[in-house]
Scaffold this motif. Structure first.
Motif, PDB file in Angstrom:
ATOM      1  N   GLY A 182     -10.194  64.060  13.218  1.00  8.07           N
ATOM      2  CA  GLY A 182     -11.038  63.945  14.398  1.00  8.07           C
ATOM      3  C   GLY A 182     -12.514  63.795  14.101  1.00  8.07           C
ATOM      4  O   GLY A 182     -13.318  63.633  15.012  1.00  8.07           O
ATOM      5  N   SER A 183     -12.898  63.847  12.834  1.00  5.32           N
ATOM      6  CA  SER A 183     -14.306  63.731  12.458  1.00  5.32           C
ATOM      7  C   SER A 183     -14.772  62.280  12.592  1.00  5.32           C
ATOM      8  O   SER A 183     -13.967  61.351  12.653  1.00  5.32           O
ATOM      9  CB  SER A 183     -14.502  64.197  11.015  1.00  5.32           C
ATOM     10  N   ASP A 184     -16.088  62.103  12.624  1.00  7.41           N
ATOM     11  CA  ASP A 184     -16.644  60.753  12.696  1.00  7.41           C
ATOM     12  C   ASP A 184     -16.165  59.862  11.546  1.00  7.41           C
ATOM     13  O   ASP A 184     -15.794  58.713  11.785  1.00  7.41           O
ATOM     14  CB  ASP A 184     -18.169  60.792  12.744  1.00  7.41           C
ATOM     15  N   PRO A 185     -16.162  60.357  10.293  1.00  7.18           N
ATOM     16  CA  PRO A 185     -15.669  59.497   9.213  1.00  7.18           C
ATOM     17  C   PRO A 185     -14.202  59.075   9.398  1.00  7.18           C
ATOM     18  O   PRO A 185     -13.836  57.939   9.094  1.00  7.18           O
ATOM     19  CB  PRO A 185     -15.832  60.355   7.955  1.00  7.18           C
ATOM     20  N   SER A 186     -13.368  59.967   9.914  1.00  8.06           N
ATOM     21  CA  SER A 186     -11.964  59.581  10.097  1.00  8.06           C
ATOM     22  C   SER A 186     -11.819  58.593  11.253  1.00  8.06           C
ATOM     23  O   SER A 186     -10.958  57.713  11.214  1.00  8.06           O
ATOM     24  CB  SER A 186     -11.053  60.800  10.268  1.00  8.06           C
ATOM     25  N   ILE A 187     -12.666  58.690  12.262  1.00 12.16           N
ATOM     26  CA  ILE A 187     -12.645  57.714  13.351  1.00 12.16           C
ATOM     27  C   ILE A 187     -13.074  56.349  12.835  1.00 12.16           C
ATOM     28  O   ILE A 187     -12.474  55.326  13.167  1.00 12.16           O
ATOM     29  CB  ILE A 187     -13.528  58.184  14.524  1.00 12.16           C
ATOM     30  N   ARG A 188     -14.099  56.320  11.995  1.00 16.01           N
ATOM     31  CA  ARG A 188     -14.520  55.044  11.373  1.00 16.01           C
ATOM     32  C   ARG A 188     -13.390  54.461  10.530  1.00 16.01           C
ATOM     33  O   ARG A 188     -13.189  53.251  10.501  1.00 16.01           O
ATOM     34  CB  ARG A 188     -15.769  55.255  10.514  1.00 16.01           C
ATOM     35  N   ALA A 189     -12.627  55.306   9.866  1.00 14.48           N
ATOM     36  CA  ALA A 189     -11.497  54.827   9.059  1.00 14.48           C
ATOM     37  C   ALA A 189     -10.413  54.223   9.946  1.00 14.48           C
ATOM     38  O   ALA A 189      -9.807  53.203   9.590  1.00 14.48           O
ATOM     39  CB  ALA A 189     -10.935  55.959   8.206  1.00 14.48           C
ATOM     40  N   ILE A 190     -10.167  54.825  11.092  1.00  9.37           N
ATOM     41  CA  ILE A 190      -9.179  54.259  12.020  1.00  9.37           C
ATOM     42  C   ILE A 190      -9.645  52.887  12.496  1.00  9.37           C
ATOM     43  O   ILE A 190      -8.857  51.931  12.549  1.00  9.37           O
ATOM     44  CB  ILE A 190      -8.926  55.208  13.211  1.00  9.37           C
ATOM     45  N   GLU A 191     -10.927  52.773  12.829  1.00  6.98           N
ATOM     46  CA  GLU A 191     -11.468  51.475  13.239  1.00  6.98           C
ATOM     47  C   GLU A 191     -11.264  50.432  12.144  1.00  6.98           C
ATOM     48  O   GLU A 191     -10.866  49.281  12.415  1.00  6.98           O
ATOM     49  CB  GLU A 191     -12.960  51.597  13.572  1.00  6.98           C
ATOM     50  N   GLN A 192     -11.497  50.817  10.900  1.00  2.00           N
ATOM     51  CA  GLN A 192     -11.305  49.887   9.778  1.00  2.00           C
ATOM     52  C   GLN A 192      -9.828  49.552   9.593  1.00  2.00           C
ATOM     53  O   GLN A 192      -9.470  48.399   9.338  1.00  2.00           O
ATOM     54  CB  GLN A 192     -11.869  50.490   8.492  1.00  2.00           C
ATOM     55  N   ALA A 193      -8.952  50.540   9.742  1.00  2.00           N
ATOM     56  CA  ALA A 193      -7.508  50.295   9.628  1.00  2.00           C
ATOM     57  C   ALA A 193      -7.045  49.302  10.685  1.00  2.00           C
ATOM     58  O   ALA A 193      -6.219  48.416  10.407  1.00  2.00           O
ATOM     59  CB  ALA A 193      -6.742  51.616   9.754  1.00  2.00           C
ATOM     60  N   VAL A 194      -7.584  49.427  11.893  1.00  2.00           N
ATOM     61  CA  VAL A 194      -7.243  48.476  12.971  1.00  2.00           C
ATOM     62  C   VAL A 194      -7.649  47.065  12.567  1.00  2.00           C
ATOM     63  O   VAL A 194      -6.870  46.112  12.728  1.00  2.00           O
ATOM     64  CB  VAL A 194      -7.908  48.901  14.306  1.00  2.00           C
ATOM     65  N   GLU A 195      -8.844  46.910  12.025  1.00  2.00           N
ATOM     66  CA  GLU A 195      -9.306  45.574  11.617  1.00  2.00           C
ATOM     67  C   GLU A 195      -8.432  44.994  10.503  1.00  2.00           C
ATOM     68  O   GLU A 195      -8.140  43.801  10.503  1.00  2.00           O
ATOM     69  CB  GLU A 195     -10.774  45.615  11.187  1.00  2.00           C
ATOM     70  N   ILE A 196      -8.017  45.832   9.578  1.00  2.00           N
ATOM     71  CA  ILE A 196      -7.142  45.370   8.494  1.00  2.00           C
ATOM     72  C   ILE A 196      -5.758  45.025   9.039  1.00  2.00           C
ATOM     73  O   ILE A 196      -5.124  44.067   8.590  1.00  2.00           O
ATOM     74  CB  ILE A 196      -7.037  46.448   7.387  1.00  2.00           C
ATOM     75  N   ALA A 197      -5.291  45.768  10.027  1.00  2.00           N
ATOM     76  CA  ALA A 197      -3.940  45.579  10.573  1.00  2.00           C
ATOM     77  C   ALA A 197      -3.803  44.342  11.449  1.00  2.00           C
ATOM     78  O   ALA A 197      -2.718  43.745  11.530  1.00  2.00           O
ATOM     79  CB  ALA A 197      -3.536  46.814  11.384  1.00  2.00           C
ATOM     80  N   LYS A 198      -4.851  43.939  12.122  1.00  2.00           N
ATOM     81  CA  LYS A 198      -4.770  42.843  13.091  1.00  2.00           C
ATOM     82  C   LYS A 198      -4.160  41.554  12.543  1.00  2.00           C
ATOM     83  O   LYS A 198      -3.242  41.012  13.163  1.00  2.00           O
ATOM     84  CB  LYS A 198      -6.145  42.550  13.685  1.00  2.00           C
ATOM     85  N   PRO A 199      -4.634  41.014  11.423  1.00  2.00           N
ATOM     86  CA  PRO A 199      -4.112  39.710  10.985  1.00  2.00           C
ATOM     87  C   PRO A 199      -2.598  39.690  10.732  1.00  2.00           C
ATOM     88  O   PRO A 199      -1.937  38.683  10.976  1.00  2.00           O
ATOM     89  CB  PRO A 199      -4.886  39.424   9.692  1.00  2.00           C
ATOM     90  N   SER A 200      -2.055  40.798  10.244  1.00  2.00           N
ATOM     91  CA  SER A 200      -0.617  40.834   9.930  1.00  2.00           C
ATOM     92  C   SER A 200       0.183  41.620  10.966  1.00  2.00           C
ATOM     93  O   SER A 200       1.385  41.804  10.798  1.00  2.00           O
ATOM     94  CB  SER A 200      -0.403  41.428   8.539  1.00  2.00           C
ATOM     95  N   ASN A 201      -0.502  42.101  12.019  1.00  2.00           N
ATOM     96  CA  ASN A 201       0.156  42.905  13.045  1.00  2.00           C
ATOM     97  C   ASN A 201       0.857  44.118  12.418  1.00  2.00           C
ATOM     98  O   ASN A 201       1.978  44.475  12.781  1.00  2.00           O
ATOM     99  CB  ASN A 201       1.137  42.065  13.866  1.00  2.00           C
ATOM    100  N   ALA A 202       0.174  44.741  11.462  1.00  2.00           N
ATOM    101  CA  ALA A 202       0.731  45.880  10.728  1.00  2.00           C
ATOM    102  C   ALA A 202       0.849  47.108  11.628  1.00  2.00           C
ATOM    103  O   ALA A 202       0.113  47.255  12.601  1.00  2.00           O
ATOM    104  CB  ALA A 202      -0.152  46.209   9.527  1.00  2.00           C
ATOM    105  N   THR A 203       1.758  47.976  11.283  1.00  2.00           N
ATOM    106  CA  THR A 203       1.905  49.263  11.949  1.00  2.00           C
ATOM    107  C   THR A 203       0.925  50.249  11.324  1.00  2.00           C
ATOM    108  O   THR A 203       0.802  50.313  10.094  1.00  2.00           O
ATOM    109  CB  THR A 203       3.336  49.806  11.791  1.00  2.00           C
ATOM    110  N   ILE A 204       0.240  51.005  12.170  1.00  2.10           N
ATOM    111  CA  ILE A 204      -0.686  52.020  11.671  1.00  2.10           C
ATOM    112  C   ILE A 204      -0.053  53.387  11.866  1.00  2.10           C
ATOM    113  O   ILE A 204       0.341  53.758  12.967  1.00  2.10           O
ATOM    114  CB  ILE A 204      -2.039  51.953  12.392  1.00  2.10           C
TER     115      ILE A 204
END
Length: 136
Positions: A11-33
């Motif tokens: 729930g920390s700011d760094p972990s929220i930033r990591a989720i945002e980055q994971a979403v960006e990485i996941a988009k092109p391949s429609n990966a499951t997070i």
């Protein structure tokens, strides 16, 4: 191609930033997070447990909202134990392709004494780990 991404959150700011980055990485391949919250094994007492349960529930709800907004598949888990070990074990057991996690930017004596979950995860993970630094 990356199909399964794990992002640990507290729930920390760094972990929220990591989720945002994971979403960006996941988009092109429609990966499951996969979003994982680990309650540290040193948590003792009913009040501490209640506080962690609430923190974890909020962190997972926030992650779910961010990922759902992008239309990506989402899985969540809650575990108790040594945080870095639980992250690596979960990633291995669920055939995760990539771990994306935030760093808290600790340095000096505090980092030496306490250690870094991110550092321990990198050192022990057979799976690639992308780190997302804190926002400046």
């Amino acid at each position: 191609m990356v199909q399964r991404i794990l992002t640990p959150t507290d729930g920390s700011d760094p972990s929220i930033r990591a989720i945002e980055q994971a979403v960006e990485i996941a988009k092109p391949s429609n990966a499951t997070i996969h979003v994982l919250s680990v309650i540290p094994e040193m948590t003792r007492g009913a009040r501490a447990q209640e506080e962690w349960d609430e923190r974890v529930a909020d962190a997972l709800a926030s992650a779910r909202e961010m990922i759902d907004r992008e239309g990506l598949e989402y899985e969540e888990a809650r575990l108790n134990g040594p945080v870095a070990r639980e992250i690596v074990d979960y990633a291995t057991e669920h055939d995760i392709d990539l771990i994306v996690m935030g760093t808290h930017g600790q340095s000096g004596l505090h980092r030496f004494l306490i250690g870094s979950v991110t550092r321990r995860t990198i050192e022990t993970s057979p799976i690639p780990v992308v780190t997302v630094p804190p926002e400046e």
